[in-house]
Design a protein around this motif. Structure first.
Motif, PDB file in Angstrom:
ATOM      1  N   THR A 123       0.919  -1.047  -0.146  1.00 39.42           N
ATOM      2  CA  THR A 123      -0.096  -0.085  -0.009  1.00 39.42           C
ATOM      3  C   THR A 123       0.859   1.074   0.072  1.00 39.42           C
ATOM      4  OG1 THR A 123      -0.180   0.107   2.485  1.00 39.42           O
ATOM      5  CG2 THR A 123      -1.932  -1.087   1.201  1.00 39.42           C
ATOM      6  N   VAL A 124       0.541   2.223  -0.757  1.00 41.08           N
ATOM      7  CA  VAL A 124       1.250   3.600  -1.002  1.00 41.08           C
ATOM      8  C   VAL A 124       0.117   4.581  -0.744  1.00 41.08           C
ATOM      9  CG1 VAL A 124       3.043   2.584  -2.467  1.00 41.08           C
ATOM     10  CG2 VAL A 124       0.892   3.567  -3.585  1.00 41.08           C
ATOM     11  N   SER A 125       0.980   5.862  -0.398  1.00 37.73           N
ATOM     12  CA  SER A 125       0.057   6.940  -0.115  1.00 37.73           C
ATOM     13  C   SER A 125      -0.235   7.391  -1.620  1.00 37.73           C
ATOM     14  CB  SER A 125       0.731   8.066   0.762  1.00 37.73           C
ATOM     15  OG  SER A 125       1.968   8.485   0.136  1.00 37.73           O
ATOM     16  N   GLU A 126      -1.206   8.697  -1.706  1.00 35.47           N
ATOM     17  CA  GLU A 126      -1.421   9.226  -2.809  1.00 35.47           C
ATOM     18  C   GLU A 126      -0.160   9.962  -3.741  1.00 35.47           C
ATOM     19  OE1 GLU A 126      -5.493  11.447  -3.215  1.00 35.47           O
ATOM     20  OE2 GLU A 126      -4.758  11.571  -1.041  1.00 35.47           O
ATOM     21  N   ASN A 127       0.859  10.198  -2.705  1.00 36.39           N
ATOM     22  CA  ASN A 127       2.100  10.626  -3.379  1.00 36.39           C
ATOM     23  C   ASN A 127       3.269   9.678  -3.667  1.00 36.39           C
ATOM     24  OD1 ASN A 127       3.156  10.312  -0.816  1.00 36.39           O
ATOM     25  ND2 ASN A 127       3.461  12.386  -0.263  1.00 36.39           N
ATOM     26  N   LEU A 130       5.822   4.880   0.742  1.00 34.09           N
ATOM     27  CA  LEU A 130       5.144   3.433   1.297  1.00 34.09           C
ATOM     28  C   LEU A 130       4.558   3.497   2.543  1.00 34.09           C
ATOM     29  CD1 LEU A 130       5.489   0.373   0.971  1.00 34.09           C
ATOM     30  CD2 LEU A 130       7.700   0.626   2.275  1.00 34.09           C
ATOM     31  N   GLN A 131       3.330   2.664   2.689  1.00 33.61           N
ATOM     32  CA  GLN A 131       2.733   2.634   4.059  1.00 33.61           C
ATOM     33  C   GLN A 131       3.082   1.167   4.708  1.00 33.61           C
ATOM     34  OE1 GLN A 131      -1.243   3.385   3.186  1.00 33.61           O
ATOM     35  NE2 GLN A 131      -0.989   5.536   2.913  1.00 33.61           N
ATOM     36  N   SER A 132       3.505   1.134   5.929  1.00 34.68           N
ATOM     37  CA  SER A 132       3.642  -0.040   6.732  1.00 34.68           C
ATOM     38  C   SER A 132       2.096  -0.646   6.538  1.00 34.68           C
ATOM     39  CB  SER A 132       4.089  -0.016   8.081  1.00 34.68           C
ATOM     40  OG  SER A 132       5.352   0.499   8.137  1.00 34.68           O
ATOM     41  N   SER A 133       2.201  -2.044   6.312  1.00 36.56           N
ATOM     42  CA  SER A 133       0.920  -2.868   6.098  1.00 36.56           C
ATOM     43  C   SER A 133       1.146  -4.253   6.731  1.00 36.56           C
ATOM     44  CB  SER A 133       0.420  -3.034   4.714  1.00 36.56           C
ATOM     45  OG  SER A 133       1.535  -3.415   3.737  1.00 36.56           O
ATOM     46  N   CYS A 134       2.219  -4.625   7.194  1.00 37.60           N
ATOM     47  CA  CYS A 134       2.595  -5.935   7.819  1.00 37.60           C
ATOM     48  C   CYS A 134       3.221  -5.556   9.098  1.00 37.60           C
ATOM     49  CB  CYS A 134       3.773  -6.578   7.171  1.00 37.60           C
ATOM     50  SG  CYS A 134       3.312  -6.704   5.401  1.00 37.60           S
ATOM     51  N   PHE A 135       2.344  -6.258  10.318  1.00 34.80           N
ATOM     52  CA  PHE A 135       2.671  -5.872  11.584  1.00 34.80           C
ATOM     53  C   PHE A 135       2.743  -7.173  12.434  1.00 34.80           C
ATOM     54  CE2 PHE A 135       0.051  -2.788   9.629  1.00 34.80           C
ATOM     55  CZ  PHE A 135       0.985  -1.626   9.979  1.00 34.80           C
ATOM     56  N   ALA A 136       3.541  -6.940  13.621  1.00 37.72           N
ATOM     57  CA  ALA A 136       3.602  -8.218  14.687  1.00 37.72           C
ATOM     58  C   ALA A 136       2.486  -8.262  15.669  1.00 37.72           C
ATOM     59  CB  ALA A 136       4.843  -8.085  15.213  1.00 37.72           C
ATOM     60  N   PHE A 137       1.760  -9.646  15.888  1.00 37.64           N
ATOM     61  CA  PHE A 137       1.100  -9.692  17.058  1.00 37.64           C
ATOM     62  C   PHE A 137       1.498  -9.067  18.371  1.00 37.64           C
ATOM     63  CE2 PHE A 137      -0.394 -13.651  14.477  1.00 37.64           C
ATOM     64  CZ  PHE A 137      -1.364 -13.021  13.947  1.00 37.64           C
ATOM     65  N   ASP A 169      11.047  -3.894   4.751  1.00 36.00           N
ATOM     66  CA  ASP A 169      11.177  -2.877   3.699  1.00 36.00           C
ATOM     67  C   ASP A 169       9.943  -3.009   2.789  1.00 36.00           C
ATOM     68  OD1 ASP A 169      11.935  -5.156   2.276  1.00 36.00           O
ATOM     69  OD2 ASP A 169      13.826  -4.408   1.795  1.00 36.00           O
ATOM     70  N   HIS A 170       9.109  -4.107   3.142  1.00 38.10           N
ATOM     71  CA  HIS A 170       7.961  -4.222   2.173  1.00 38.10           C
ATOM     72  C   HIS A 170       8.534  -4.630   0.867  1.00 38.10           C
ATOM     73  CE1 HIS A 170       6.274  -2.685   5.654  1.00 38.10           C
ATOM     74  NE2 HIS A 170       5.010  -3.029   5.557  1.00 38.10           N
ATOM     75  N   GLN A 171       9.516  -5.339   0.623  1.00 37.80           N
ATOM     76  CA  GLN A 171      10.006  -5.418  -0.904  1.00 37.80           C
ATOM     77  C   GLN A 171       9.985  -6.954  -1.429  1.00 37.80           C
ATOM     78  OE1 GLN A 171      10.137  -2.635  -3.073  1.00 37.80           O
ATOM     79  NE2 GLN A 171       9.752  -1.651  -1.225  1.00 37.80           N
ATOM     80  N   SER A 172       9.668  -7.924  -0.460  1.00 40.57           N
ATOM     81  CA  SER A 172       9.705  -9.342  -0.668  1.00 40.57           C
ATOM     82  C   SER A 172       8.543 -10.095  -0.218  1.00 40.57           C
ATOM     83  CB  SER A 172      10.922  -9.824  -0.039  1.00 40.57           C
ATOM     84  OG  SER A 172      10.917  -9.573   1.528  1.00 40.57           O
ATOM     85  N   ILE A 173       8.117 -11.123  -0.896  1.00 41.89           N
ATOM     86  CA  ILE A 173       7.205 -11.919  -0.271  1.00 41.89           C
ATOM     87  C   ILE A 173       7.453 -12.477   0.891  1.00 41.89           C
ATOM     88  CG2 ILE A 173       5.530 -14.012  -0.812  1.00 41.89           C
ATOM     89  CD1 ILE A 173       6.169 -13.335  -3.955  1.00 41.89           C
ATOM     90  N   LYS A 174       6.249 -12.454   1.936  1.00 42.44           N
ATOM     91  CA  LYS A 174       6.599 -12.842   3.373  1.00 42.44           C
ATOM     92  C   LYS A 174       5.579 -13.218   3.885  1.00 42.44           C
ATOM     93  CE  LYS A 174       9.814 -10.379   5.255  1.00 42.44           C
ATOM     94  NZ  LYS A 174      10.907 -11.422   5.558  1.00 42.44           N
ATOM     95  N   ASN A 224       2.525  -9.801  -0.400  1.00 41.04           N
ATOM     96  CA  ASN A 224       3.222  -9.767  -1.845  1.00 41.04           C
ATOM     97  C   ASN A 224       3.206  -8.484  -2.149  1.00 41.04           C
ATOM     98  OD1 ASN A 224       4.235 -10.149  -4.283  1.00 41.04           O
ATOM     99  ND2 ASN A 224       2.747 -11.914  -4.868  1.00 41.04           N
ATOM    100  N   PRO A 225       4.318  -7.750  -2.314  1.00 40.99           N
ATOM    101  CA  PRO A 225       4.629  -6.460  -2.911  1.00 40.99           C
ATOM    102  C   PRO A 225       4.659  -6.251  -4.309  1.00 40.99           C
ATOM    103  CG  PRO A 225       6.745  -7.432  -2.238  1.00 40.99           C
ATOM    104  CD  PRO A 225       5.776  -8.482  -2.108  1.00 40.99           C
TER     105      PRO A 225
END
Length: 310
Positions: A123-127, A130-137, A169-174, A224-225
């Motif tokens: 997910t990215v902002s309008e500009n 990058l927005q963080s979209s993966c988090f830890a419990f 960095d949200h650049q790899s499948i994880k 998946n980025p």
């Protein structure tokens, strides 16, 4: 099971709205180009603006459920999920913008993932930021490592595989713990098995709980980025004071912790939050930096203190 081109799987898109008149057109315009195996529903939580009429007039192929009141995100989703037998359910925020080709490619990609429970994308902002979209419990260990600065003693690889968020960095499948709720694709059979979106929370927290239950049922949460969606962010909740969002976020987090970890661990998690915010405020003041951030963290600290009855 591999996708049969002549009989592609059906997808049920759920968009929960609340005074989303300014954003819903941008969200729906590309989606109405999707083929007939995609069904789009807007579940409106008692909007006082023109959201419902706008959707009905400009997007007649989109089905609308007018709830007449604000049911919260989870209940708004479930009221329409209960009406579908589609093979997949896609939860999308009304302030998100994707495109039909991307969505179709995503569906092709997930069809060979036998243990898939939830699937998220970049997910990215309008500009374009990058927005963080993966988090830890928020387990006691992970919460303490993050809040108390103990992450300095761990390798970058460990951090990105365990804490995610800004460490990744949200650049790899994880495989990740949980995904932000602005875009989550789920097999319907998995949703049915766990009882749909958890309704314990009015707002925030349901995405954590949803993914936690998915993992507990031996399915995987995958990021998946390769694909991305624009997410404007806080367009509905942004109509409310920021202090409401802060308080609601923390309350939902502690409700989740209490539900799964019990009172003692929840109390310890709250304590690590409290001292984490206290330490962060102290550091910012010493460095004479970002007074607005100090004010925000100070409010976080007060909310945690209130929850602890300090």
């Amino acid at each position: 099971m591999m996708q049969n081109p002549s009989h592609p799987p059906s997808v049920f898109i759920v968009i929960v709205t609340w005074n989303s008149e300014k954003d819903i057109s941008d969200c729906l315009k590309p989606l109405i180009e999707l083929p007939s195996n995609w069904e789009i529903w807007v579940s409106d939580n008692g909007s006082s603006d023109n959201t419902v009429n706008l959707v009905k007039e400009k997007f007649p192929s989109v089905k609308v459920l007018d709830n007449r009141e604000n049911l919260g995100f989870a209940k708004g989703c479930n009221r329409v999920i209960e009406q579908t037998n589609s093979e997949y359910v896609l939860l999308v925020n009304p302030d998100s913008i994707g495109d039909a080709d991307t969505f179709k490619q995503i569906l092709t990609d997930v069809e060979d993932k036998k243990k898939l429970g939830a699937y998220g994308i970049k997910t990215v902002s309008e500009n374009g930021d990058l927005q963080s979209s993966c988090f830890a419990f928020p387990t006691l260990l992970k919460n303490a490592i993050d809040n108390l600065g103990l992450y300095r003693f761990f390798s970058q690889k460990w951090l990105e595989n365990n804490l995610f968020d800004s460490f990744f960095d949200h650049q790899s499948i994880k495989r990740v713990d949980w995904l932000a709720g602005c875009f989550i694709l789920l097999p319907k059979e998995v949703l049915t098995k766990i009882g749909n979106v958890p309704e314990d929370y009015f707002m925030f927290g349901e995405d954590i709980d949803l993914c936690y239950q998915i993992w507990r049922n031996n399915y995987e949460v995958i990021f998946n980025p390769k694909y991305e969606i624009i997410h404007k962010g806080n367009k509905s909740t942004g109509q409310l004071p920021s202090i409401w969002r802060i308080e609601r976020t923390l309350i939902s987090k502690y409700l989740f912790c209490y539900k799964y970890f019990g009172g003692l661990k929840t109390h310890l998690i709250q304590m690590s939050d409290y001292f984490g915010f206290l330490g962060g405020i102290w550091i910012l003041k010493i460095r004479n930096l970002q007074s607005h951030l100090i004010d925000e963290w100070e409010f976080y600290r007060k909310v945690v203190a209130k929850s602890l009855k300090m």
